[in-house]
Design a protein around this motif. Structure first.
Motif, mmCIF file in Angstrom:
data_model
loop_
_atom_site.group_PDB
_atom_site.id
_atom_site.type_symbol
_atom_site.label_atom_id
_atom_site.label_comp_id
_atom_site.label_asym_id
_atom_site.label_seq_id
_atom_site.Cartn_x
_atom_site.Cartn_y
_atom_site.Cartn_z
ATOM 1 N N ARG A 127 0.850 -1.187 0.000
ATOM 2 C CA ARG A 127 0.000 0.000 0.000
ATOM 3 C C ARG A 127 0.887 1.238 0.000
ATOM 4 O O ARG A 127 2.030 1.190 0.454
ATOM 5 N N ASP A 128 0.350 2.360 -0.488
ATOM 6 C CA ASP A 128 1.072 3.625 -0.421
ATOM 7 C C ASP A 128 1.573 3.827 1.014
ATOM 8 O O ASP A 128 0.775 3.841 1.958
ATOM 9 N N PRO A 129 2.892 3.969 1.227
ATOM 10 C CA PRO A 129 3.438 4.010 2.585
ATOM 11 C C PRO A 129 2.873 5.116 3.470
ATOM 12 O O PRO A 129 2.603 4.882 4.658
ATOM 13 N N PHE A 130 2.692 6.322 2.930
ATOM 14 C CA PHE A 130 2.154 7.409 3.745
ATOM 15 C C PHE A 130 0.685 7.175 4.090
ATOM 16 O O PHE A 130 0.242 7.483 5.203
ATOM 17 N N VAL A 131 -0.067 6.653 3.148
ATOM 18 C CA VAL A 131 -1.477 6.362 3.408
ATOM 19 C C VAL A 131 -1.600 5.266 4.467
ATOM 20 O O VAL A 131 -2.489 5.291 5.314
ATOM 21 N N ARG A 132 -0.692 4.310 4.422
ATOM 22 C CA ARG A 132 -0.680 3.247 5.438
ATOM 23 C C ARG A 132 -0.431 3.831 6.834
ATOM 24 O O ARG A 132 -1.042 3.394 7.816
ATOM 25 N N LEU A 133 0.433 4.833 6.933
ATOM 26 C CA LEU A 133 0.685 5.476 8.220
ATOM 27 C C LEU A 133 -0.566 6.194 8.725
ATOM 28 O O LEU A 133 -0.894 6.133 9.917
ATOM 29 N N ILE A 134 -1.267 6.882 7.832
ATOM 30 C CA ILE A 134 -2.509 7.556 8.222
ATOM 31 C C ILE A 134 -3.513 6.531 8.741
ATOM 32 O O ILE A 134 -4.164 6.725 9.776
ATOM 33 N N SER B 3 -5.789 10.558 -1.549
ATOM 34 C CA SER B 3 -6.307 11.923 -1.668
ATOM 35 C C SER B 3 -6.340 12.638 -0.326
ATOM 36 O O SER B 3 -6.494 13.847 -0.257
ATOM 37 N N TRP B 4 -6.197 11.864 0.759
ATOM 38 C CA TRP B 4 -6.226 12.451 2.095
ATOM 39 C C TRP B 4 -4.847 12.949 2.536
ATOM 40 O O TRP B 4 -4.726 13.639 3.547
ATOM 41 N N GLU B 5 -3.812 12.588 1.809
ATOM 42 C CA GLU B 5 -2.446 12.882 2.256
ATOM 43 C C GLU B 5 -2.217 14.364 2.515
ATOM 44 O O GLU B 5 -1.626 14.746 3.531
ATOM 45 N N GLN B 6 -2.680 15.205 1.586
ATOM 46 C CA GLN B 6 -2.448 16.636 1.733
ATOM 47 C C GLN B 6 -3.086 17.171 3.003
ATOM 48 O O GLN B 6 -2.492 17.998 3.703
ATOM 49 N N ASP B 7 -4.285 16.692 3.319
ATOM 50 C CA ASP B 7 -4.959 17.162 4.528
ATOM 51 C C ASP B 7 -4.217 16.725 5.784
ATOM 52 O O ASP B 7 -4.043 17.516 6.718
ATOM 53 N N TRP B 8 -3.788 15.475 5.822
ATOM 54 C CA TRP B 8 -3.156 14.946 7.023
ATOM 55 C C TRP B 8 -1.752 15.497 7.225
ATOM 56 O O TRP B 8 -1.318 15.732 8.367
ATOM 57 N N PHE B 9 -1.031 15.681 6.135
ATOM 58 C CA PHE B 9 0.355 16.130 6.260
ATOM 59 C C PHE B 9 0.506 17.643 6.148
ATOM 60 O O PHE B 9 1.616 18.164 6.271
ATOM 61 N N GLY B 10 -0.593 18.332 5.918
ATOM 62 C CA GLY B 10 -0.519 19.788 5.739
ATOM 63 C C GLY B 10 0.073 20.503 6.942
ATOM 64 O O GLY B 10 0.754 21.524 6.788
ATOM 65 N N ASN B 11 -0.187 20.000 8.138
ATOM 66 C CA ASN B 11 0.312 20.649 9.356
ATOM 67 C C ASN B 11 1.638 20.079 9.849
ATOM 68 O O ASN B 11 2.134 20.491 10.907
ATOM 69 N N ILE B 12 2.190 19.167 9.095
ATOM 70 C CA ILE B 12 3.481 18.579 9.469
ATOM 71 C C ILE B 12 4.593 19.453 8.874
ATOM 72 O O ILE B 12 4.587 19.739 7.676
ATOM 73 N N TYR C 143 7.824 20.892 7.034
ATOM 74 C CA TYR C 143 8.490 20.368 5.844
ATOM 75 C C TYR C 143 9.657 19.462 6.211
ATOM 76 O O TYR C 143 9.856 18.400 5.614
ATOM 77 N N GLU C 144 10.456 19.858 7.186
ATOM 78 C CA GLU C 144 11.629 19.083 7.566
ATOM 79 C C GLU C 144 11.241 17.670 8.008
ATOM 80 O O GLU C 144 11.898 16.685 7.645
ATOM 81 N N LEU C 145 10.137 17.553 8.750
ATOM 82 C CA LEU C 145 9.684 16.236 9.206
ATOM 83 C C LEU C 145 9.144 15.412 8.038
ATOM 84 O O LEU C 145 9.370 14.200 7.973
ATOM 85 N N ARG C 146 8.449 16.065 7.121
ATOM 86 C CA ARG C 146 7.935 15.347 5.942
ATOM 87 C C ARG C 146 9.077 14.785 5.119
ATOM 88 O O ARG C 146 9.027 13.649 4.628
ATOM 89 N N PRO D 60 5.782 11.569 -3.313
ATOM 90 C CA PRO D 60 4.750 12.597 -3.084
ATOM 91 C C PRO D 60 5.346 14.000 -3.176
ATOM 92 O O PRO D 60 5.624 14.662 -2.173
ATOM 93 N N GLU D 61 5.539 14.457 -4.411
ATOM 94 C CA GLU D 61 6.254 15.710 -4.654
ATOM 95 C C GLU D 61 5.600 16.907 -3.940
ATOM 96 O O GLU D 61 6.281 17.763 -3.391
ATOM 97 N N LYS D 62 4.259 16.949 -3.938
ATOM 98 C CA LYS D 62 3.583 18.092 -3.335
ATOM 99 C C LYS D 62 3.879 18.191 -1.839
ATOM 100 O O LYS D 62 3.961 19.304 -1.281
ATOM 101 N N LEU D 63 4.033 17.045 -1.198
ATOM 102 C CA LEU D 63 4.300 17.053 0.244
ATOM 103 C C LEU D 63 5.747 17.389 0.546
ATOM 104 O O LEU D 63 6.078 17.756 1.677
ATOM 105 N N LEU D 64 6.615 17.236 -0.462
ATOM 106 C CA LEU D 64 8.041 17.393 -0.202
ATOM 107 C C LEU D 64 8.574 18.724 -0.704
ATOM 108 O O LEU D 64 9.788 18.912 -0.828
#
Length: 437
Positions: free
Chosen positions: A268-275, A398-407, A409-412, A431-435
């Motif tokens: 599974r998408d690794p970040f989505v799996r973490l969520i 599609s939820w990644e941006q919402d969940w990681f929006g407050n994280i 940049y350095e942690l992402r 996930p280029e947008k998150l990075l």
């Protein structure tokens, strides 16, 4: 003075010698069979075909299929077992009829009927399901591309580096093989990854291996398996249990099964799996995970010196770790110094060792329904069991941006580096947008 032996005495001794020779030969054959059965090798070759269907029994009060008829009575043959052992050990078999085993089942059924008609249970045979259309070339090509991606990145020529990439299978500690579940009846090895439909795949494995009985009869419908039993490790025969059963032969037998059996995993998408892991373990009242992980996060990252001992009390007071706290916990160097990551957020390559195990099928949660149908056809068990239809409220990319929006940049960026091997090995886009800041 010794008298010369008479003709009859000579014939008697000759006959005795021949009888002794025959009995000795039979005894040695029995010893060989018992030895191989003790170390687990011939259990597969004598009693099952590679990835072929097996006899399944009807549940209590089930409706018998009128198309299935009992086998004609045949006398089981010791020599037929020997022939089956030799042939299957050397070359394997794809014969769906399983003649030798069918003979034994028919004989057993006849013996039971003679003993007690009231206790008689009809044991139907399962014929292979006939498909009018082959698996589509597109699905076959998709599988080949997924497997080739893993092979390429695991090769010595790849620039991708991650811990454990270059070790051999023998280098993997026994404890790290606990996710490889074996079904000897059908020749299947499944590496389960938590938060990737593993509950339903474990249901499938319980049904196929017939490891859980109700009134002495195995379950046939995966959804009938009690939820509290699905993750019961005693129902699943995994690689880490081989040493206790087979001792010094364990690694050798693992390699035999890895070579002969069909091996699969789902990713599974690794970040989505973490969520998904965070939502399931920390947004719901789970005392085990609250005590083992959430209280640590609250102390370290929320400045609670003495958070409530009970998850019920904590939730009632509105005290719980945030998703950001969870990411901090994953990136904290102290975390893995204290203990390896929990399986729900441990990297998938660390659970299933794709560089040491050549998987025959790589499924993805994003294409679960298609992949499950294709896999069951490949395993030739789609006449025995069907994968439960998935629900659609699962966590999606599609939820990644919402969940990681407050994280921050350095942690992402650090988190991607931590899970980069999973992204690349299993073909998930960066996930280029998150990075980007």
């Amino acid at each position: 003075m010794e008298h010369p032996l008479s003709k009859s005495e000579k014939m008697g001794k000759s006959r005795l010698f021949r009888v002794s020779l025959i009995l000795g030969s039979v005894f040695m054959i029995l010893l060989i069979i018992i030895y191989w059965d003790d170390v687990g090798a011939t259990h597969f070759y004598l009693h099952t075909t590679i990835s072929g269907p097996h006899t399944s029994r009807q549940p209590p009060e089930g409706n018998p299929d009128p198309k299935h008829k009992p086998e004609p009575d045949k006398e089981p043959s010791f020599l037929s077992d020997i022939d089956a052992f030799v042939n299957q050990f050397l070359v394997g078999t794809m014969d769906p009829t399983e003649q030798v085993r069918g003979q034994h089942l028919a004989a057993d059924a006849q013996n039971q009927s003679n003993e007690s008609k009231s206790d008689e249970k009809f044991v139907p045979r399962r014929e292979w399901k006939i498909h009018l259309t082959p698996i589509s070339p597109e699905l076959k090509q998709r599988q080949e591309e997924r497997k080739e991606m893993v092979r390429t990145l695991c090769s010595a020529n790849s620039t991708l580096e991650f811990p454990g990439k270059n070790r051999t299978f023998d280098d993997i500690p026994n404890k790290e093989l606990e996710h490889l579940i074996v079904d000897d009846r059908h020749g299947i090895i499944y590496c389960y990854v938590p938060k990737v439909a593993c509950t339903n795949w474990k249901r499938i494995m319980i049904v196929l291996s017939e490891s859980l009985l109700v009134d002495g009869v195995p379950y046939q419908d995966p959804l009938d398996v009690p939820i509290e039993q699905i993750h019961n490790s005693s129902l699943h025969f995994s690689f880490n249990k081989f040493w206790k059963r087979y001792g010094k032969f364990s690694r050798h037998l693992m390699k035999i099964k890895l070579k002969k059996y069909t091996k699969f995993l789902f990713v599974r998408d690794p970040f989505v799996r973490l969520i998904s892991a965070y939502r399931n373990k920390f947004e719901e009242e789970n005392q085990e995970f609250y005590k083992g992980f959430a209280r640590v996060m609250l102390k370290r990252y929320r400045n609670y010196s003495d958070p409530p001992a009970s998850v019920v009390d904590a939730f009632a007071a509105g005290i719980r770790p945030t998703f950001s706290n969870f990411i901090q916990y994953l990136l904290d160097p102290r975390t893995e110094k204290e203990a390896p990551y929990n399986e729900h957020w441990r990297q998938m390559y660390r659970l299933c060792h794709p560089c040491q195990i050549n998987y025959d099928f790589v499924g993805k949660l994003e294409t679960l329904d298609e992949d499950a149908e294709q896999l069951l056809r490949i395993l030739r068990v789609d006449n025995v069991v069907q994968f439960p239809r998935s629900h659609r409220n699962r966590t999606t990319s599609s939820w990644e941006q919402d969940w990681f929006g407050n994280i921050p940049y350095e942690l992402r960026s650090q988190l991607y580096k931590l899970y980069e091997a999973d992204f690349r090995l299993f073909g998930y886009a960066k996930p280029e947008k998150l990075l980007h800041q």
